[in-house]
Design a protein around this motif. Sequence first.
Motif, short mmCIF file in Angstrom:
data_model
loop_
_atom_site.label_atom_id
_atom_site.label_comp_id
_atom_site.label_asym_id
_atom_site.label_seq_id
_atom_site.Cartn_x
_atom_site.Cartn_y
_atom_site.Cartn_z
N ASP A 165 -56.23 33.87 -4.10
CA ASP A 165 -54.97 34.05 -4.82
C ASP A 165 -53.80 33.67 -3.93
O ASP A 165 -52.78 33.17 -4.40
N LEU A 166 -53.96 33.94 -2.64
CA LEU A 166 -52.93 33.67 -1.64
C LEU A 166 -53.60 33.24 -0.35
O LEU A 166 -54.59 33.85 0.08
N PHE A 221 -49.67 30.03 -2.87
CA PHE A 221 -49.97 30.94 -3.97
C PHE A 221 -50.43 30.16 -5.19
O PHE A 221 -49.91 29.06 -5.46
N PHE A 225 -49.99 33.80 -10.22
CA PHE A 225 -50.15 35.00 -9.38
C PHE A 225 -48.85 35.32 -8.65
O PHE A 225 -48.43 36.48 -8.59
N GLN A 229 -46.49 38.75 -8.94
CA GLN A 229 -46.20 39.61 -7.80
C GLN A 229 -44.70 39.75 -7.54
O GLN A 229 -44.22 40.82 -7.17
N ASP A 233 -42.69 43.21 -7.60
CA ASP A 233 -41.95 43.65 -6.42
C ASP A 233 -40.46 43.86 -6.72
O ASP A 233 -39.83 44.76 -6.14
N ILE A 247 -44.95 41.90 0.07
CA ILE A 247 -45.86 41.14 -0.80
C ILE A 247 -47.26 41.03 -0.21
O ILE A 247 -48.26 41.35 -0.87
N HIS A 250 -49.34 44.38 0.05
CA HIS A 250 -49.78 44.81 -1.28
C HIS A 250 -50.93 43.96 -1.78
O HIS A 250 -51.94 44.49 -2.28
N CYS A 251 -50.82 42.64 -1.64
CA CYS A 251 -51.86 41.74 -2.16
C CYS A 251 -53.16 41.84 -1.38
O CYS A 251 -54.25 41.73 -1.95
N ARG A 254 -55.70 44.29 -2.65
CA ARG A 254 -56.10 44.23 -4.05
C ARG A 254 -56.63 42.88 -4.50
O ARG A 254 -57.32 42.80 -5.53
N TYR A 255 -56.32 41.80 -3.78
CA TYR A 255 -56.64 40.46 -4.26
C TYR A 255 -57.27 39.63 -3.13
O TYR A 255 -57.44 40.11 -2.01
N VAL A 257 -56.98 37.31 -0.44
CA VAL A 257 -55.98 36.77 0.48
C VAL A 257 -56.72 36.20 1.69
O VAL A 257 -57.41 36.94 2.40
#
Length: 432
Positions: A165-166, A221, A225, A229, A233, A247, A250-251, A254-255, A257
């Motif tokens: 996602d990132l 990114f 997505f 975010q 935020d 950012i 947090h990511c 959960r995602y 990265v």
Amino acid sequence: MTTRTAIPAATERRFISQLTRRAYAIVLAGGRGSRLKQLTDWRAKPAVPFGGKFRIVDFTLSNCVNSGIRRIGVATQYKAQSLIRHLQRAWSFLDGRFDEFIEIMPAQQNVDETHWYQGTADAVFQNLDVIRRAEPGYILVLSGDHVYKMDYGRMLAAHAASQADLTIGCIEVPLAAAKDFGVMEIDQDKRIVAFTEKPEHPAPLPDQPGFALASMGIYVFNAAFLFEQLVRDSGESKSAHDFGKNIIPHCMKRYRVHAHSFKESCVGEPDKPCYWRDVGTLDAYWEANMDLTKVTPELNVYDEEWPIWTWQEQLPPAKFVFDADARRGLAVDSLVAGGCIISGAEIRRSMLFSEVRIHSYAKISDSVILPEVEIGQGAILRRCVIDKRCKIPAQLQIGVNTEEDRKRFYISEHGVTLVTPDMLGQQVHFIR
């Protein structure tokens, strides 16, 4: 899991070109760069001249264009006029007919009429309407104040192949320097499992205990997505609206990265280490310019396959005059830009930007002289950075007597003397 190395070479090139065509880059260029002291009193850090003819921001923008990313937004804020003028002059060659452009994004209070950009994430959030109109598949968020050469296409390919996602560009830095970066820890699949912004005690790399893995401030990114975010935020009242502080942490929990090593996409000589410099202090700025005067500098600005684009002024060649024993115009181990006149003066290990005039019997060594400076007869300059349009009086000595210099000028931790027109009592009524 599919990896980039599994893709045949010809297919990989097409794959990367499709990714870059769908990408949009936003360059964060609004910062002052206060560690450069008075050099940024009248200009943002990305607009600071570098390397004899460039501005710092040219390196990031050249990476974009050379990578095939030709849809670019530049977010500006602090004293941006010289930066905006440079972007208009140097980067107008991108052709809108082919959906190529550079959009200047000044802080316009688009979201809240009481606030300018509040943080790096907020600078992107306030321009979501502009970015969405481009309908990108991927968004690169880049810093406009570092000097390096990087193929963003390879980073995009790694991002897509890992289904992240990132993805965060990263570099190995000594532990002592890591306190100024976002520091991450990764697992065997390069997924980031811990991220701390500017930690007091950075986590060392398991196989290199003297180094830490640091964020370069380069993010890829998936577009949808990122939009999600940033909107989330923006509603967090306690958030600083910053990528590193808010950012990414947090990511990460959960995602997907992932980290992308600079070694995998840096552009340089095969037998040399990857070149990346944060020229954010006066000493670092001076050292990076001085490195270019060496016989074989670490940064190759002569690379025709990965050129650094900039505004090309129409100036005559540099001129050296007089050849008497005590009055010889010469430059040794130096870079001298167009429009300079060295009139019976001696230049050694120095960087001269455009339209510098140096009068007879002056001696300049280990110095960075910005554009349109005039240095009077018999002046002596050692280990100096002379700001744009300074007029150095005849016989003045700078870098010779530290105590005397300290009364008028700024002297860095490592003994580099910064001179600006204001320090000389000279008023400059032009954009710098």
